[in-house]
Design a protein around this motif. Structure first.
Motif, PDB file in Angstrom:
ATOM      1  N   VAL A 229       0.862  -1.181   0.000  1.00 54.12           N
ATOM      2  CA  VAL A 229       0.000   0.000   0.000  1.00 54.12           C
ATOM      3  C   VAL A 229       0.899   1.232   0.000  1.00 54.12           C
ATOM      4  CG1 VAL A 229      -1.727   1.284   1.332  1.00 54.12           C
ATOM      5  CG2 VAL A 229      -1.855  -1.219   1.199  1.00 54.12           C
ATOM      6  N   HIS A 230       0.634   2.170  -0.890  1.00 55.54           N
ATOM      7  CA  HIS A 230       1.452   3.381  -1.019  1.00 55.54           C
ATOM      8  C   HIS A 230       1.429   4.182   0.282  1.00 55.54           C
ATOM      9  CE1 HIS A 230       2.841   7.278  -2.600  1.00 55.54           C
ATOM     10  NE2 HIS A 230       3.475   6.517  -3.503  1.00 55.54           N
TER      11      HIS A 230
ATOM     12  N   GLY B 221      12.795  -6.278  -6.997  1.00 57.60           N
ATOM     13  CA  GLY B 221      11.557  -7.028  -6.837  1.00 57.60           C
ATOM     14  C   GLY B 221      10.954  -7.002  -5.443  1.00 57.60           C
ATOM     15  N   ILE B 222      11.566  -6.271  -4.512  1.00 64.84           N
ATOM     16  CA  ILE B 222      11.048  -6.175  -3.148  1.00 64.84           C
ATOM     17  C   ILE B 222      10.585  -4.747  -2.902  1.00 64.84           C
ATOM     18  CG2 ILE B 222      11.623  -6.355  -0.698  1.00 64.84           C
ATOM     19  CD1 ILE B 222      13.665  -8.489  -1.473  1.00 64.84           C
ATOM     20  N   SER B 223       9.364  -4.608  -2.403  1.00 64.55           N
ATOM     21  CA  SER B 223       8.802  -3.289  -2.121  1.00 64.55           C
ATOM     22  C   SER B 223       8.547  -3.140  -0.631  1.00 64.55           C
ATOM     23  CB  SER B 223       7.482  -3.101  -2.869  1.00 64.55           C
ATOM     24  OG  SER B 223       7.688  -3.161  -4.250  1.00 64.55           O
ATOM     25  N   THR B 224       8.726  -1.910  -0.145  1.00 69.98           N
ATOM     26  CA  THR B 224       8.407  -1.580   1.240  1.00 69.98           C
ATOM     27  C   THR B 224       7.638  -0.272   1.247  1.00 69.98           C
ATOM     28  OG1 THR B 224      10.473  -0.358   1.583  1.00 69.98           O
ATOM     29  CG2 THR B 224      10.488  -2.704   2.161  1.00 69.98           C
TER      30      THR B 224
ATOM     31  N   ASP C 110       3.784  -1.502   5.907  1.00 71.47           N
ATOM     32  CA  ASP C 110       3.151  -2.595   5.171  1.00 71.47           C
ATOM     33  C   ASP C 110       4.159  -3.740   5.158  1.00 71.47           C
ATOM     34  OD1 ASP C 110       2.096  -4.407   3.343  1.00 71.47           O
ATOM     35  OD2 ASP C 110       1.340  -2.853   2.006  1.00 71.47           O
ATOM     36  N   ILE C 111       3.840  -4.830   5.857  1.00 70.73           N
ATOM     37  CA  ILE C 111       4.753  -5.972   5.964  1.00 70.73           C
ATOM     38  C   ILE C 111       4.252  -7.159   5.145  1.00 70.73           C
ATOM     39  CG2 ILE C 111       5.696  -5.308   8.198  1.00 70.73           C
ATOM     40  CD1 ILE C 111       3.786  -7.380   9.471  1.00 70.73           C
ATOM     41  N   SER C 112       3.393  -6.885   4.155  1.00 65.68           N
ATOM     42  CA  SER C 112       2.779  -7.970   3.385  1.00 65.68           C
ATOM     43  C   SER C 112       3.799  -8.805   2.628  1.00 65.68           C
ATOM     44  CB  SER C 112       1.744  -7.411   2.414  1.00 65.68           C
ATOM     45  OG  SER C 112       2.346  -6.519   1.503  1.00 65.68           O
ATOM     46  N   LEU C 113       4.938  -8.243   2.291  1.00 64.31           N
ATOM     47  CA  LEU C 113       5.938  -8.989   1.536  1.00 64.31           C
ATOM     48  C   LEU C 113       6.944  -9.693   2.437  1.00 64.31           C
ATOM     49  CD1 LEU C 113       6.491  -6.540  -1.439  1.00 64.31           C
ATOM     50  CD2 LEU C 113       4.979  -8.508  -1.260  1.00 64.31           C
ATOM     51  N   VAL C 114       6.691  -9.688   3.735  1.00 65.41           N
ATOM     52  CA  VAL C 114       7.524 -10.416   4.684  1.00 65.41           C
ATOM     53  C   VAL C 114       6.657 -11.541   5.241  1.00 65.41           C
ATOM     54  CG1 VAL C 114       8.932 -10.265   6.761  1.00 65.41           C
ATOM     55  CG2 VAL C 114       8.705  -8.269   5.271  1.00 65.41           C
TER      56      VAL C 114
END
Length: 193
Positions: free
Chosen positions: A25-26, A56-59, A100-104
């Motif tokens: 989420v921005h 390829g990793i966003s935070t 936003d920790i969705s990618l962890v």
């Protein structure tokens, strides 16, 4: 034993696939969920944030800082070398951050299985808490020479909310900020396609 292996395999596959399908989420959207209330004696700063992508990793995170002062008695030495107690002003700060920790994968899972606990020492304590009767988290307070307090809790296994106080041990101020946040709406927030 075969079932446990199947479950572990499934979890690994989900962990590998899920990041590819989700976007963070921005930070401008996350800023909408930061506290907007005033605290008497505190100055509310300007909301800050960042959304970054690399390899390829966003935070993404949004934050805000409240600053203030408190009076404290400290031992000082006068010109003759005599020690005396004097009242001084100490700078204080409360920071609120939503990440936003969705990618962890599984980052918030520890909170989901958290049992009630409380640990206390001469200098402070740490205990489990529930925010807004829904969100399990941890409250920490450090007293003594260095005062600090914090609340940490996940929302929807996707967002981590951290509220930290420096040079204060009044954790009720942190709870007041958490209670003012629209966490139910944050819970339903997803990245825009």
């Amino acid at each position: 034993m075969k079932t446990l292996g199947s479950i572990l395999t499934l979890l690994v596959i989900v962990a590998l696939i899920a990041p590819a399908q989700q976007k963070v989420v921005h930070f401008k959207k996350l800023q909408e969920f930061l506290p907007t209330i005033s605290l008497p004696g505190w100055e509310r700063g300007k909301p800050r944030g960042s959304t970054q992508s690399a390899m390829g990793i966003s935070t993404s995170e949004a934050s805000i800082v409240y600053t203030g002062t408190r009076k404290e008695k400290q031992e000082v030495e006068d010109e003759d070398g005599k020690k005396k107690m004097e009242e001084v002003e100490v700078s204080t700060e409360i920071s609120v951050k939503i990440s936003d920790i969705s990618l962890v994968p599984f980052a918030a899972m520890a909170f989901a299985f958290q049992q009630e606990f409380e640990n206390e020492t001469e200098d402070g304590y740490e205990k489990s808490v529930t925010i807004k009767k829904t969100f399990k988290g941890v409250e920490k307070v450090q007293k003594g020479d260095y005062k600090s307090c914090e609340l940490n809790f996940p929302v929807a296994n996707r967002f981590m909310v951290e509220i930290r106080g420096s040079n204060i041990d009044d954790v009720q101020l942190l709870h007041k900020l958490a209670e003012s946040m629209d966490l139910a709406k944050l819970e339903k927030t997803t990245a825009e396609k």
